[in-house]
Structure formats: structure tokens, C-alpha cells
Design an enzyme around this catalytic site. Structure first.
Site, short mmCIF file in Angstrom:
data_model
loop_
_atom_site.label_atom_id
_atom_site.label_comp_id
_atom_site.label_asym_id
_atom_site.label_seq_id
_atom_site.Cartn_x
_atom_site.Cartn_y
_atom_site.Cartn_z
N HIS A 52 -4.59 1.53 7.33
CA HIS A 52 -3.26 2.13 7.48
C HIS A 52 -3.07 3.25 6.45
O HIS A 52 -2.59 4.33 6.79
CB HIS A 52 -2.21 1.01 7.29
N GLU A 53 -3.49 3.00 5.20
CA GLU A 53 -3.29 4.00 4.14
C GLU A 53 -4.21 5.20 4.35
O GLU A 53 -3.79 6.35 4.14
CB GLU A 53 -3.51 3.39 2.75
N GLN A 97 3.12 10.06 0.98
CA GLN A 97 4.40 9.33 1.00
C GLN A 97 5.25 9.58 -0.24
O GLN A 97 6.42 9.23 -0.28
CB GLN A 97 4.16 7.81 1.14
N HIS A 119 -2.80 7.62 6.74
CA HIS A 119 -1.79 8.50 6.15
C HIS A 119 -2.42 9.82 5.67
O HIS A 119 -1.80 10.88 5.75
CB HIS A 119 -1.11 7.84 4.96
N CYS A 172 5.84 0.21 7.22
CA CYS A 172 5.47 1.35 6.39
C CYS A 172 6.68 1.72 5.53
O CYS A 172 7.80 1.75 6.03
CB CYS A 172 5.08 2.53 7.29
N LEU A 173 6.44 1.99 4.25
CA LEU A 173 7.55 2.32 3.35
C LEU A 173 8.24 3.63 3.77
O LEU A 173 9.38 3.86 3.40
CB LEU A 173 7.07 2.40 1.90
N GLY A 211 0.84 -1.20 0.00
CA GLY A 211 0.00 0.00 0.00
C GLY A 211 0.87 1.24 0.00
O GLY A 211 2.02 1.20 0.45
NI NI Z 1 2.49 3.51 5.61
#
Ligand code: NI
Length: 172
Positions: free
Chosen positions: A136-137, A50, A140, A94-95, A45
């Protein structure tokens, strides 16, 4: 085109993102770029902040590569319409916070409404890893990270390690 991923801590990751009111060519390109960036990472995701764009857009694909064909989803203005009382705990990452993982408890099932790449309204009930990932996304887009669910001590520890990592990366 792949885009660079913003690393925590960064003010863009703490921003409440603006809703999309018109699906421009640029926004569709951004969504395609985000999918490319996510698959390349690899991740399941990615949210627009991000890649430095504070707009309500997320992409995800929680299909395990060996199990089924990919299912890339692009969601503009995603919203949680309903959430189950039943909870599920997954170890999240998380990226934007590479190499850090922690258990987070969230509703096990969520109904999500969104606008797809063609501008059509969609809704679907997600469970399992999909439910965790989509929540989660969406977090963000409200400037919330998975580490915000941890104790302040754990959060500070991860943030300090990330500050150090970012300093090292800018030095190279
Ligand atoms: Ni994340």
C-alpha cells in the site's frame, strides 16, 4: 515534529515520486517526522507524498501495540523484488482518506529491498499485514491509492465525500 497529512484528492498523491540518491540530514529528519506523524494519527504506514514530499520514502510499523515492542521501519527507495502467487485480502484504509475502508486483494508475501536510515541496503520477506501495508505504501510512491483498486463508481463516491470533507475543514 508532526507534519500535516495531505488529504485526497490532491495532485501530490497522484505523483510518481523521485528516487533518493543522497541521504541528507533533511531526509532523515523527514523520516523521523513521518514516524511521529504516523504513530500520532494513529496509523501503521505513511508515505512521503502524504506529508507533501514527492520522494521515495515510506515508514511503517505493523506491530499491534499490546503484542510486542514497536518495530519502526524507515525505507528509502523501497522496491518489490518478488511477490507470491498466493493472495491475501485485507480491509484497507489510508490516513489521506480518513473514515473510508475497503477490501483490497494483493500478493500475500513480498520480498522488499530498500535503503535504511543509515544508508545500508536491506531486504526482507514480509507476510500478513506487513505485506499488505508495505505494498500500500509503495503504491503511494507511484501515485496510486487503495481506492484505485475499487470500481470507478465506489472510487467516485469516496472522492466526492472527501471533497466535501475538505471543503468543510477549510471553512472551519
Ligand atoms: Ni495510504
Amino acid at each position: 515534529m508532526k507534519r500535516p497529512i495531505v488529504l485526497h484528492p490532491d495532485p501530490r498523491l497522484k505523483t510518481r515520486c523521485a528516487p533518493v540518491d543522497d541521504l541528507s540530514v533533511d531526509l532523515r529528519r523527514l523520516a523521523d517526522d513521518m514516524l511521529e506523524t504516523m504513530y500520532d494519527a494513529p496509523g501503521i504506514g505513511l508515505a512521503a507524498p502524504q506529508v507533501g514530499v514527492t520522494t521515495r520514502l515510506i515508514v511503517l510499523d505493523c506491530v499491534k501495540p499490546d503484542e510486542a515492542p514497536p518495530r519502526p521501519l524507515i525505507m528509502f527507495n523501497p522496491q518489490i523484488v518478488a511477490a507470491s502467487d498466493e493472495k491475501n485480502t485485507y480491509e484497507e484504509g489510508c490516513l489521506s482518506i480518513p473514515e473510508h475502508f475497503a477490501d483490497v486483494t494483493r500478493p500475500a508475501e513480498v520480498e522488499i529491498a530498500w535503503i535504511d536510515r543509515d544508508g545500508n541496503p536491506k531486504s526482507e520477506v514480509f507476510g500478513g499485514l506487513w505485506a499488505t501495508c508495505v505494498q500500500h505504501e509503495i503504491d503511494h510512491l507511484d501515485g496510486k491509492l487503495f481506492i484505485d483498486y475499487l470500481t470507478p463508481l465506489k472510487r467516485q463516491l469516496i472522492t466526492r465525500k472527501m471533497q466535501k470533507l475538505k471543503r468543510e475543514r477549510t471553512r472551519v
